[in-house]
Every structure is written in structure tokens, then in C-alpha cells.
Motif scaffolding. Structure first.
Motif, PDB file in Angstrom:
ATOM      1  N   ALA A   1       0.837  -1.204   0.000  1.00 17.75           N
ATOM      2  CA  ALA A   1       0.000   0.000   0.000  1.00 17.75           C
ATOM      3  C   ALA A   1       0.868   1.248   0.000  1.00 17.75           C
ATOM      4  O   ALA A   1       1.783   1.368   0.795  1.00 17.75           O
ATOM      5  CB  ALA A   1      -0.911   0.006   1.222  1.00 17.75           C
ATOM      6  N   PRO A   2       0.603   2.175  -0.917  1.00 20.82           N
ATOM      7  CA  PRO A   2       1.361   3.428  -0.910  1.00 20.82           C
ATOM      8  C   PRO A   2       0.844   4.348   0.189  1.00 20.82           C
ATOM      9  O   PRO A   2      -0.256   4.144   0.711  1.00 20.82           O
ATOM     10  CB  PRO A   2       1.069   4.028  -2.286  1.00 20.82           C
ATOM     11  N   ALA A   3       1.658   5.345   0.533  1.00 21.92           N
ATOM     12  CA  ALA A   3       1.169   6.394   1.425  1.00 21.92           C
ATOM     13  C   ALA A   3       0.027   7.088   0.704  1.00 21.92           C
ATOM     14  O   ALA A   3       0.075   7.260  -0.505  1.00 21.92           O
ATOM     15  CB  ALA A   3       2.284   7.391   1.694  1.00 21.92           C
ATOM     16  N   THR A   4      -1.018   7.446   1.403  1.00 16.70           N
ATOM     17  CA  THR A   4      -2.143   8.092   0.730  1.00 16.70           C
ATOM     18  C   THR A   4      -2.222   9.551   1.153  1.00 16.70           C
ATOM     19  O   THR A   4      -1.724   9.922   2.198  1.00 16.70           O
ATOM     20  CB  THR A   4      -3.464   7.393   1.073  1.00 16.70           C
ATOM     21  N   PRO A   5      -2.865  10.349   0.323  1.00 19.08           N
ATOM     22  CA  PRO A   5      -2.987  11.766   0.654  1.00 19.08           C
ATOM     23  C   PRO A   5      -3.760  11.945   1.960  1.00 19.08           C
ATOM     24  O   PRO A   5      -4.659  11.169   2.261  1.00 19.08           O
ATOM     25  CB  PRO A   5      -3.788  12.338  -0.509  1.00 19.08           C
ATOM     26  N   THR A   6      -3.395  12.937   2.735  1.00 25.03           N
ATOM     27  CA  THR A   6      -4.104  13.177   3.986  1.00 25.03           C
ATOM     28  C   THR A   6      -4.843  14.502   3.961  1.00 25.03           C
ATOM     29  O   THR A   6      -5.292  14.980   4.980  1.00 25.03           O
ATOM     30  CB  THR A   6      -3.124  13.180   5.167  1.00 25.03           C
ATOM     31  N   VAL A   7      -4.934  15.089   2.761  1.00 23.89           N
ATOM     32  CA  VAL A   7      -5.738  16.305   2.648  1.00 23.89           C
ATOM     33  C   VAL A   7      -6.850  16.018   1.638  1.00 23.89           C
ATOM     34  O   VAL A   7      -6.684  15.178   0.765  1.00 23.89           O
ATOM     35  CB  VAL A   7      -4.899  17.511   2.164  1.00 23.89           C
TER      36      VAL A   7
ATOM     37  N   PRO B   1      -8.976  16.112  -1.574  1.00 22.63           N
ATOM     38  CA  PRO B   1      -8.466  16.409  -2.904  1.00 22.63           C
ATOM     39  C   PRO B   1      -8.915  17.771  -3.410  1.00 22.63           C
ATOM     40  O   PRO B   1      -9.963  18.279  -3.014  1.00 22.63           O
ATOM     41  CB  PRO B   1      -9.046  15.286  -3.766  1.00 22.63           C
ATOM     42  N   HIS B   2      -8.077  18.321  -4.244  1.00 16.57           N
ATOM     43  CA  HIS B   2      -8.360  19.560  -4.964  1.00 16.57           C
ATOM     44  C   HIS B   2      -9.769  19.497  -5.568  1.00 16.57           C
ATOM     45  O   HIS B   2     -10.125  18.522  -6.194  1.00 16.57           O
ATOM     46  CB  HIS B   2      -7.292  19.665  -6.052  1.00 16.57           C
TER      47      HIS B   2
ATOM     48  N   ASN C   1     -13.054  20.306  -7.881  1.00 17.69           N
ATOM     49  CA  ASN C   1     -13.314  20.610  -9.291  1.00 17.69           C
ATOM     50  C   ASN C   1     -14.780  21.018  -9.425  1.00 17.69           C
ATOM     51  O   ASN C   1     -15.641  20.219  -9.769  1.00 17.69           O
ATOM     52  CB  ASN C   1     -12.992  19.389 -10.160  1.00 17.69           C
TER      53      ASN C   1
ATOM     54  N   ARG D   1     -16.448  22.719 -11.501  1.00 19.32           N
ATOM     55  CA  ARG D   1     -17.095  22.616 -12.803  1.00 19.32           C
ATOM     56  C   ARG D   1     -17.644  21.211 -13.017  1.00 19.32           C
ATOM     57  O   ARG D   1     -18.765  21.015 -13.463  1.00 19.32           O
ATOM     58  CB  ARG D   1     -16.123  22.964 -13.922  1.00 19.32           C
ATOM     59  N   ARG D   2     -16.817  20.211 -12.684  1.00 21.71           N
ATOM     60  CA  ARG D   2     -17.292  18.843 -12.854  1.00 21.71           C
ATOM     61  C   ARG D   2     -18.505  18.564 -11.977  1.00 21.71           C
ATOM     62  O   ARG D   2     -19.443  17.887 -12.385  1.00 21.71           O
ATOM     63  CB  ARG D   2     -16.189  17.850 -12.537  1.00 21.71           C
TER      64      ARG D   2
ATOM     65  N   ARG E   1     -22.177  17.541 -13.253  1.00 21.89           N
ATOM     66  CA  ARG E   1     -22.807  16.306 -12.794  1.00 21.89           C
ATOM     67  C   ARG E   1     -24.227  16.596 -12.305  1.00 21.89           C
ATOM     68  O   ARG E   1     -25.176  15.898 -12.654  1.00 21.89           O
ATOM     69  CB  ARG E   1     -21.979  15.669 -11.676  1.00 21.89           C
TER      70      ARG E   1
ATOM     71  N   ARG F   1     -26.481  17.273 -15.232  1.00 22.17           N
ATOM     72  CA  ARG F   1     -26.873  16.052 -15.949  1.00 22.17           C
ATOM     73  C   ARG F   1     -28.020  15.364 -15.219  1.00 22.17           C
ATOM     74  O   ARG F   1     -28.984  14.918 -15.841  1.00 22.17           O
ATOM     75  CB  ARG F   1     -25.692  15.085 -16.035  1.00 22.17           C
TER      76      ARG F   1
ATOM     77  N   GLU G   1     -12.293  26.210 -25.457  1.00 16.93           N
ATOM     78  CA  GLU G   1     -13.232  25.091 -25.422  1.00 16.93           C
ATOM     79  C   GLU G   1     -14.332  25.488 -24.450  1.00 16.93           C
ATOM     80  O   GLU G   1     -14.113  25.546 -23.250  1.00 16.93           O
ATOM     81  CB  GLU G   1     -12.518  23.813 -24.993  1.00 16.93           C
TER      82      GLU G   1
END
Lengths: 777, 347
Positions: free
Chosen positions: A479-485, A487-488, A490, A492-493, A497, A500, A587
Motif C-alpha cells: 500500500a502506498p502512502a495516501t494523501p491526507t488532505v 483532494p483539490h 473541481n 465545474r465537474r 454532474r 446532468r 473550449e
């Protein structure tokens, strides 16, 4: 690239791994193998046989009945249609039970004669494409065909060899096989076969960048004929066409060592010097394929004093080609610059076995090895040859290939598993890397020339060499170290969503349309083709422009689906591509939604408007001038917070049969406007009063405008203004309508008296009347 | 005398209440017996002439009779009301199988659905979801990903070229460099790994047939941190695929060449149909090629503004179109962009 299992085994003589296992190992450790095909299975049972007698079967038939002596198989009778089937020749006899690619041989009656097997042509045996007659052999009847045996072809995906110039020949793959199976590798090249005497031909190289090395050798007393069957079979099996002994040898060397070669007829060359130079402007050359090519200085050519004799690294010229009467040849074995060969071959749309190899960055050290191998092969099949002079060889100084420093802890960290220094050393050495331990746990690794041209230059490349050889299956997932903050974000997405989901809930089905548009469709919609970003190499002309609007796509969806449904709703969220001077295009994300009804009645305009109001709460429509595809009386801009955020229109009847209303919202504008700040307003505690008013006006007066006027005149105590109905007809005059509203009046701090309510009402009525409206109360 | 009169009146009234067939008949009984001018009232009025002790007895009997009759009356009224209600309810029978009016709910495109599902999965793992433009510079699409001009690797992706040397992006990989530049400093310098995905539309210049499209969807994924190994990548991919396929999957890595990773891999999963022994779906190999991945090439890290001596990472590209086709067993890729409601309404 096709590899012959037998060929590989010739280079790894102790190889005992079965072809199917080898294929799996090669896939896991070297390159993707796409298939394994048995070839020449018939050689397992086919034997040499002497034709004893030949007699006709029936008049008019080319088939004849032959008696043959098949050695230990005894005398057999076969039916044969070949014109060269004659008493005395020794040919190939496939007895019943022999397996061919397409059919198995069985005993059968042909024209009333029982044929006990088949006499074979070279094409039937898979040796070459010669269907004219049966093969004629020099062999003892009853014995297997000389040097022809069943083989397996391993097909390797060319894409997975893009970075491996060395794997474009059997010897390179044999090196991998040897390393994988821990068997010794046999080098087929004897460098001593190339004499070091003064060369019989001169080389003048103008461009050592484009041609880092050019080696050549002159050979006399050559007799051009067909290659022996074993050599033809081998080339045929890996997909190369046998042509003649000298040409076949150049191809054989290429398929074995990865070094493309060429042979010139020395007597057809003008002068005593081979020039390696850039083509002159407007120079032309007719190539071996019969095509004439128009050249520019961008292409490198091989030339004699009269002009180009080959396109460097791509194809030979026709004028100097080997022919039946050739007796003196120049073998060329050169190294050309990958990018230049690739550019030339792309420009001329001419991909050859040679260009495919050179563009992968071949090893300059391989040129003389190729010559040595060609000499050995030519000696074997054309014993009378004479080498004239020695090797002509002009090379740029070899490129410096710096050693790579490899630290064990770093390697272990990249792999994610432990490995000993001894293992690392043995893997790298098996792949011909030079390894010295310059300190504890630190290796200095030198790269073999055939891997150094482009493939391997940094320590990360060595991770792959070691990883694939230890087998990636030996690495345990960690297992890799995972982010602890969080996520950035988004936004717009997220907005798309939600949109839609909202639009789908309103009954719209989502479509995805292409980003392309044809010039014809653009013109049909009145969009100037030149306003669009153009695709320079479209697959077809209907995909030559980038879409500036989602509308044509939905329009097509409407046409297509109207064939199956009487009514439907659909939408798409996608990008409009707007060209922009001097930078990447804009775009702009858009939502386009359409409501279609086959009936020609009122049409679904307000269903579409309702969607617009769901997406943009509080939006207003403002009638707008129609474009060609819009209904001139049913087109409006959609305003949101006063900004033009979209468009709503019914399609012009010339564009859609039935009625279709489209809403097109610019999500970029919507995003920039964002949602308004909301503020709580206390809930009113005092009762309100309501009254109805009907405004009589001209038919085409906008209800929205009347509403605005009513609001103005009602003042701050207006709590709600609800449209009730509109009416046209008697007793109203022609061209008039009556629009009724219910107005609710209230105050925050008290109950309004009936006088106060009446005052508001009277104010509205007098105000509206002064503007020329007739009011019914 | 009054006593027996009261008794008979009461008995008679009880019988009439029981016999009343309609609310109106019942009301007539009530008026006649309990009304202001009714029989009981009359008896009550007649009581005035009685001696006090008799008056007391009769008064009590009268009250009892009145209470009983009122109770009987109310019970009867209630039963009429109940009957009326149940008659009404019965009359209000509805054919509940009739279709509901209004529009049927619409549908989201299967690619939208799978993309949202994956975005949620990755976001739950801490990944940022990034966007990149569909029209890219040649540099971003190729050079920054270690694919210089005239490199044969450019053949691996048939490219649509636009005016001004722009291209339609052939993969979502350009977002790797954009993502590192955008998020790298913010996260990595604070010791937090960079994890991102970029789903989107990509283009290849290919003839369209049932299994080839010029427009399809990919999801690029990337993790960058100080010590990222192949073992980490394996763990991540295995976890990811187990969630995507909603079952334990067995994966294997084999060498694959992609210039923006080193080492590069093809990741295969053990065939979910046959489980390994071989079947037509896996072409008898037991494995299905699923996605390309690898450790990020140091040149690409540099392009993203990161020092490859300090940072490393892995990257992968998931084919969303392919996943959709696998999940729904769609045999013709052209349906996805055909706009045919007969297809779209199935999702």
C-alpha cells in the motif's frame, strides 16, 4: 515482427523450452507475443521421391498418373497436374495423412485414378510463391526433404518493439531467450570473413549525422539464381519474399541481425565512388518498386557519379538493381539517422522493412557484422565467389555512451522488493551489460552498443531490465502512502454532474456526439466553414471541421430518432471549439437539449422553456432575430442575471419535420455568473389581500412586458404576481387579447386596510391606462 | 303508571332505532323520542304533578332511559357513517396499473455513468479530478511526454492534426504534466502525495468499425511522491480494479513500451470469464490486457517541474470506452456515439 522458433534455436542451440512456453516467457519478460503459428507441419511426413513413370489419364486433362519410388515407403501411384512431372526427377511427396495449412492429404480418386498422396510445388510447401510445377530436389528417395523442417512462427507486436532496435532481428531476440532460459547464445557472425585489404570502392560521405557509418564490400564471380530451398523457406516463414540468392542474403542478414543491407550491381555503377549525400532539389529516382520519387535535400541518397542509386535507409534504385546477368556486386551495410529515415519514409509514404528498422535507431557497430554474415552465406550458396579488395568503411567516431551509476538502495526502492547485488549483476551480464562494482552496493553499468542508441541511457531504464528478468510476479503489492488532505476541488465537474442529473430527471436522454462537423453541415446551418478550426487530415470529408456548436449534432439525433419515436427529449453536454488567434482554442462547455414532437400542433416550446427555468432559475426570454435554422417567430435569447446565457428556439420547418425545440446554454457564462448570494427574509405574519386584473392589449404584446409594468405600478407591497390565463376572441376585437393576473398585496408590519389595497389597485389601473392599456377588473 | 309508560316507550324506541334503515329514519326516531317536543320530554313535563319522592324515582328512570337511547342512537349513527365511508372508499377504486402522466425520466449516457462511478471511487481514495483541453499543442501531447518529433512512438497513436500545429489529444496523458505543474508544489512540498485522475475524450485517426472509434474516452491516473515503487503501483491497481469489477481480481504486469513511463507495463487481469484456464474471450490465454501503466519517466517529471532525484510516481491509462463495453457486453463501439435512443434508453 515474426520470429522463427527454429531460427532462434539455431542461435540458442541448447534451447529446450517448447514454443508455447517460450511465447509466454517472451511476453512476460520481453515483448508482447500475439500469436504462435505452426508452419511447415507437412515437412514432418513429406519425403523425397523419384518419379518413375508418367502416363496420361484422359484426353484433354492436364492431370497425369505418375508412379513414384518413395524409398522406404515403397512404390506409390499419384495423380499430378504439373507440367514438369517427368520420369527421373526427384520431388517432394506428401503421403496420405500429411498436414497442410488448409487441408490434410488423404487418399482419393481423381478422374478415376486412386491418388496415394500428392507431389508438391514449392508454393504448396510454403517455400516460396512458385505454383509452376512441382519442386525438383537433389535428395535420396524416402528421406526427409533436406534442411526443411516443421517450424513455429512467433508473432510479436511491432509496437512493443518500438524502443528495441536490437529485437528487429532473430539474434537480438535470441539474446533475450538465452538470458531468460539461462542457455548460451551462439553468435552466427565470424568477423574474420571480411578482409582488411585496401577497398575496391571509395566512399564519400557528406553527412555523418544522417549517415553515421557506411560499409561496403565488392564481390565478383557471383551467379544470380534462386536461393536454396531452406533459405527461401526461412524467409517465407517470417514473411519475406524470396527473390534471388543475393537479394535473399541481404534479407536474411536483416532478419537475423536486424541490419538492413542492400546489393548493387557493381557494373551498373557510374564511377568508382559511392556518394552519401543529400538529394538535390528536384532530383528523381526510380526505385525497386517501379515508382519514381521526387526528392528534396531533406532526403539522404546514396549516389554514384551519375545520380541517386538508393534512398538511404528506405529503398534501392532500379537502375543499379541486381538482375539475372549480374556477376559483380557491391554489398552495402550502413547506418542511417533514425529521424531522417523516418521523415523521408513518411513524406514519400514508403515504409519498407529497412526504414522500419532504421527509424528505431540501429547500432552502427552492426554494419560490418552484417557484411561478414553476408559473405559467409554467399560463400555457402554460391561457392565460386571472389571478394574484391577489402572492407570500405567510413564511420563517424562512435558516440560516447556514459556508464550508468546504479545504487542498490535506489533500485530496491523503485522495485519495491529486495534483490541481491549478485542477482543484479548476473541479470545485467546475461543481457551483455558491463558491470563493475564501484563501491559497496553501487554498480557502474556500461550499455552494450545495440542498446545504447536510444533505448537505454538512464538508471530508470535498468529498473526495467532487472524487473522484467526477475519477473514482475515476484513483486508483492504494498500500500502506498495516501494523501491526507481532501483532494483539490473541481467545481465545474460537480456542476456538470448536478446538471446532468437534473436534465435527465426532466425526461431527457443523454447523447454523446462527435466533435467533428462536415463543411456541408456547417454551410447548411449557415456557419462559415472558415470560422471553424480545421482538421488537416480528416478520415473523411464529413469530419473536417471542429464543431462550433452542439446544435448540428442534436439536429442529426433528432432526424435519426424521429424515425422510431413520435416524441422524445435528448441532451448533450460538450465543448464548442472556438479558434483563437495565437493560442489554443477556447473550449466552451455547452448544454444543448431538444424536445421533439411529431405532431404539428402547438409544439413543445414551453416544455423546453421549463427546462431552461430548471437550469437557470429566474431566467428571462427575450425574443431574438432568428438564424437560418430557427423559427423566426419562436426564437429567443435566454437572459440570466441580465446576461445572455443561452438560446431557445424551435427549429425552422425547413430543418425538422414535426416540431423540435432546442435549448442551448453556455455553461461557461453560467459558471462565471455563479449562484446569487441568498439572504433570509422574515416570514410575513400579517394576512395578504389578492385581486385579479385583466389587461387587454394587442395580441403580440409580450406578457413578460405587461408583467414588468404591473410590477412597476404595484410598488413595494406587491408580494406575488401570478399569471392566470390569456384570452382571445369575442367580445375582444380582432388582434387583441386579454391577459389575466392575480396580484397579492401585503405589508410586513400590519394587515393592509381595504382602502390601502384599493389604492394600490387603483394606482395600477390608472398607471396602465395612462400607458394605453385597457384594464378589465 | 308513568313508570310502565316509560318502560314501554323505551323498549319501543330501542326497537325503532335498531330498525331504522336510513340516517333520515333514524333522525325521525330521535325527534320523536328525544326531541324537544318528543315523548321523553312529554313524560318529563308530566312529572311536575308527581309527589317529590315519586318524582325522584321517575326522574332517575327517565335519565337512564334517555342515556340509553342516546347511546343507541349514536351507535346507529356511527354505523351509518362507517357504511357510508366504506361505500365511498369502494366507489373510489383506481386502476393503479394505469401509466402515470407526465414525462418518463431520462437517462445518463453509460459513459457518464461509469465515469462518475470512477470519479467517486478515486475521489474517495483522495484523488483530484482534473480536466485538460481536447485540442492540445503538439508539445503537450507528445514532446512533454518524451515523444519527440520523428520518434517512431508517434506511430502508436494515429493523430488528427489541426491548423497551427495543434492536435486533437491522442490520450489523456498531457494532463499528467498539467497536473504536476498545477498541484505538485501545493501538495508535494507539504509532504502530501499527489494523486490525480483526468477522465476525458481522446481522438485517434482511425477508420470506424464495430471495434474501432476515432473518438473514445480514457481516464488518466497518476500518483507522485518521494518513494513510489512498482509494488505500490501494483497495490493501487489491484485495489482499483477490485472495486471497478466488484470482485477480487488477479493482475499481472509485463513489459510494455510507452515513452512517458520507465519501466512501462501492460497490466493484464486474469480473465473474469474463465478464471484462467482460457476461453474465447481471453483468446485462450487466461489473461485480458486491460491497461498500460508504469513508473513516470524522469523526463516527464522534469516537464512537470519536479526533480526526479527527489520524486517518483506511477501513471496509468484506463480505457473508459472499453470498460463500458465490457460491463454491458456491448459488441459495437459505434453505438456509444450514435445517439440512438433505442440504445441509450437501456441504461
Amino acid at each position: 515482427m515474426n520470429f522463427s522458433y527454429n531460427w532462434l534455436r539455431e542461435l540458442v542451440p541448447t534451447l529446450s523450452t517448447e514454443p508455447s512456453d517460450l511465447l509466454r516467457l517472451m511476453t512476460l519478460k520481453t515483448a508482447e507475443c500475439e500469436g504462435l503459428e505452426p508452419v511447415g507441419e507437412h515437412f514432418a511426413t513429406t519425403v523425397a521421391a523419384r518419379v518413375l513413370t508418367v502416363e496420361p489419364i484422359s484426353p484433354g486433362s492436364h492431370n497425369r498418373k505418375a508412379t513414384i519410388d518413395a524409398g522406404s515407403l515403397g512404390l506409390r501411384t499419384v495423380v499430378c497436374g504439373a507440367s514438369n512431372c517427368r520420369p527421373g526427377i526427384v520431388t517432394a511427396y506428401a503421403p496420405p495423412g500429411t498436414k497442410f495449412d488448409k487441408t490434410d492429404i488423404s487418399r482419393r480418386i481423381i478422374e478415376g485414378v486412386e491418388s496415394d498422396g500428392m507431389l508438391c510445388s514449392a508454393a504448396e510447401l510454403g517455400i516460396n510463391k512458385d505454383h509452376e510445377g512441382i519442386v525438383e530436389l537433389d535428395a535420396v528417395p524416402g528421406t526427409p526433404l533436406p534442411a526443411l523442417a516443421p517450424d513455429h512462427i512467433i508473432e510479436v507486436d511491432n509496437k512493443s518493439l518500438t524502443h528495441r532496435p536490437d529485437l528487429w532481428g532473430h539474434y537480438g531476440m535470441a539474446r533475450e531467450v538465452a538470458a531468460i532460459t539461462a542457455c548460451p547464445l551462439r553468435d552466427p557472425v565470424n568477423p574474420a570473413l571480411v578482409p582488411t585489404d585496401p577497398p575496391a570502392i571509395k566512399i564519400a560521405n557528406e553527412d555523418f549525422t544522417r549517415c553515421p557509418r557506411y560499409s561496403a564490400l565488392v564481390i565478383d564471380n557471383v551467379k544470380i539464381e534462386d536461393s536454396p530451398l531452406w533459405l527461401q523457406y526461412r524467409l517465407q516463414a517470417v514473411g519475406l519474399n524470396p527473390i534471388s540468392n543475393v537479394v535473399d542474403i541481404t534479407n536474411y542478414v536483416m532478419a537475423e541481425l536486424g541490419q538492413p543491407m542492400h546489393a548493387f550491381d557493381a557494373d551498373k555503377l557510374d564511377g568508382d565512388t559511392i556518394f552519401v549525400r543529400n538529394a538535390n532539389d528536384n532530383e528523381r529516382m526510380t526505385a525497386l518498386n517501379g515508382e519514381s520519387y521526387h526528392l528534396t535535400p531533406a532526403a539522404l541518397v546514396i549516389a554514384d557519379s551519375a545520380g541517386p542509386i538508393a534512398l538511404a535507409g528506405v529503398i534501392g534504385g532500379n537502375d543499379s538493381a541486381i538482375g539475372p546477368s549480374t556477376t559483380r556486386i557491391v554489398f552495402e551495410s550502413a547506418n542511417f539517422h533514425a529521424a531522417n529515415v523516418r521523415r523521408t519514409s513518411m513524406r514519400l509514404k514508403l515504409r519498407t522493412d529497412a526504414s522500419m528498422r532504421f527509424e528505431k535507431s540501429q547500432d552502427p557497430a552492426n554494419t560490418t557484422r552484417g557484411l561478414a554474415r553476408a559473405v559467409a552465406l554467399l560463400r555457402r550458396i554460391c561457392p565460386g565467389i571472389r571478394i574484391v579488395g577489402g572492407l570500405a568503411d567510413l564511420a563517424a567516431p562512435p558516440k560516447d555512451t556514459p556508464a550508468i551509476r546504479l545504487e542498490m538502495p535506489w533500485l530496491i526502492r523503485k522495485l519495491g522488493r529486495d534483490i541481491t547485488a549478485a542477482e543484479v549483476r548476473s541479470i545485467l551480464e546475461a543481457l551483455s551489460f558491463g558491470v563493475t562494482e564501484s563501491g559497496p552496493g553501487v554498480f557502474t553499468v556500461t550499455v552494450p552498443s545495440w542498446r545504447a542508441t536510444k533505448d537505454i541511457s538512464i538508471k530508470d531504464d535498468l529498473v526495467e531490465e532487472i524487473g522484467r528478468m526477475i519477473g514482475y510476479a515476484t513483486i508483492t503489492p504494498v500500500a502506498p502512502a495516501t494523501p491526507t488532505v481532501p483532494p483539490h476541488d473541481n467545481p465545474r465537474r460537480k456542476a456538470h454532474r448536478a446538471l446532468r442529473a437534473l436534465v435527465a430527471a426532466q425526461g431527457f436522454d443523454e447523447v454523446y456526439n462527435y466533435s467533428f462537423l462536415s463543411e456541408e453541415t456547417a454551410a447548411h446551418f449557415g456557419f462559415a466553414p472558415e470560422a471553424h478550426l480545421k482538421v488537416l487530415n480528416p478520415i473523411s470529408s464529413d469530419q473536417s471541421l471542429m464543431r462550433l456548436s452542439l446544435i448540428p449534432g442534436l439536429w442529426k439525433n433528432i432526424q435519426d430518432n424521429a424515425r422510431h419515436y413520435d416524441q422524445f427529449r435528448l441532451f448533450e453536454i460538450g465543448y464548442e471549439i472556438h479558434r483563437k488567434e495565437g493560442s489554443l482554442p477556447d473550449e466552451v462547455s455547452h448544454l444543448a437539449a431538444a424536445v421533439y414532437q411529431k405532431t404539428k400542433e402547438q409544439g413543445p416550446f414551453f416544455e423546453a422553456k421549463r427546462l431552461a427555468e430548471c437550469i437557470l432559475p429566474g431566467c428571462e426570454l427575450k425574443p431574438a432575430e432568428a438564424r437560418a435554422f430557427e423559427h423566426p417567430s419562436r426564437t429567443a435569447d435566454i437572459l440570466w442575471w441580465g446576461q445572455r446565457a443561452g438560446r431557445i428556439f424551435e427549429f425552422h420547418p425547413n430543418y425538422v419535420e414535426g416540431r423540435a425545440v432546442l435549448v442551448d446554454v453556455n455553461l461557461g457564462v453560467v459558471e462565471s455568473l455563479g449562484a446569487a448570494d441568498k439572504r433570509y427574509k422574515p416570514i410575513r405574519r400579517f394576512p395578504s389581500s389578492a385581486f385579479d386584473l385583466s389587461v387587454v392589449t394587442l395580441q403580440r404584446t409580450l406578457t413578460g412586458d405587461i408583467e414588468k409594468l404591473l410590477r412597476q405600478h404595484a410598488g413595494p407591497q406587491l408580494e406575488a404576481l401570478d399569471f392566470l390565463r390569456q384570452y382571445e376572441g369575442a367580445p375582444l376585437a380582432e388582434g387583441q387579447k386579454s391577459v389575466s393576473f392575480r396580484l397579492t398585496i401585503a405589508a410586513q408590519d400590519r394587515t393592509l386596510s381595504s382602502e390601502e389595497v384599493a389604492a394600490v389597485r387603483d394606482n395600477i389601473i390608472s398607471g396602465m391606462r395612462s400607458l394605453g392599456f385597457d384594464l378589465r377588473v | 303508571m308513568l313508570e310502565s309508560q316509560l318502560e314501554s316507550l323505551s323498549r319501543d324506541a330501542q326497537a325503532r332505532i335498531a330498525a331504522a334503515l336510513t340516517p333520515d329514519a333514524l333522525e325521525a326516531v330521535r325527534v320523536e323520542v328525544l326531541g324537544r317536543k318528543g315523548a321523553l320530554a312529554e313524560i318529563s313535563r308530566g312529572m311536575g304533578k308527581l309527589p317529590p319522592d315519586e318524582k325522584k324515582v321517575i326522574g332517575k328512570l327517565l335519565n337512564e332511559a334517555k342515556t340509553q337511547l342516546e347511546a343507541a342512537l349514536e351507535a346507529r349513527q356511527n354505523s351509518f357513517a362507517a357504511a357510508a365511508l366504506s361505500a365511498r372508499l369502494d366507489a373510489e377504486w383506481l386502476d393503479v396499473t394505469l401509466p402515470a402522466p407526465g414525462v418518463r425520466p431520462g437517462s445518463l449516457h453509460p459513459l457518464t455513468q461509469i465515469q462518475q462511478e470512477l470519479e467517486d471511487l478515486f475521489t474517495s481514495m483522495g484523488a483530484a479530478v482534473l480536466d485538460g483541453p481536447e485540442v492540445e499543442t503538439e508539445y503537450n501531447n507528445f514532446d512533454a511526454l518524451n515523444i519527440p518529433a520523428d520518434h517512431p512512438a508517434r506511430d502508436m497513436q494515429d493523430t488528427f492534426w489541426l491548423e497551427d500545429n495543434y492536435v486533437l489529444r491522442t490520450h489523456t496523458s498531457p494532463v499528467q504534466v498539467r497536473g504536476m505543474a498545477k498541484l505538485g508544489p501545493e501538495l508535494l512540498e507539504h509532504g502530501t502525495p499527489l494523486l490525480m485522475i483526468a477522465p476525458g475524450r481522446v481522438f485517434r485517426n482511425e477508420e470506424v468499425d464495430p471495434s474501432h472509434e476515432h473518438t473514445f474516452y480514457q481516464l488518466e491516473g497518476m500518483m507522485v511522491d518521494k518513494n513510489v515503487s512498482i509494488a505500490h503501483m501494483l497495490f493501487f491497481m489491484k485495489t482499483l480494479l477490485t472495486h471497478i469489477f466488484k470482485r477480487e481480481v488477479t493482475v499481472r504486469l509485463r513489459p510494455g513500451y510507452f515513452p512517458f513511463v520507465e519501466p512501462g507495463f501492460e497490466l493484464d487481469i486474469q480473465c473474469l470469464i474463465c478464471g484462467g484456464p482460457g476461453c474465447p474471450v481471453c483468446k485462450q490465454s487466461g489473461w485480458v490486457e486491460l491497461l498500460p501503466c508504469g513508473l513516470v519517466n524522469p523526463n516527464v517529471l522534469r516537464m512537470g517541474g519536479l526533480d526526479p532525484e527527489v520524486y517518483g510516481g506511477f501513471a496509468f491509462g484506463l480505457g473508459l470506452t472499453r470498460l463500458v463495453m465490457m460491463r454491458y457486453a456491448i459488441d459495437d463501439i459505434r453505438h456509444l456515439q450514435g445517439g440512438d435512443l433505442r440504445f441509450l434508453r437501456q441504461f
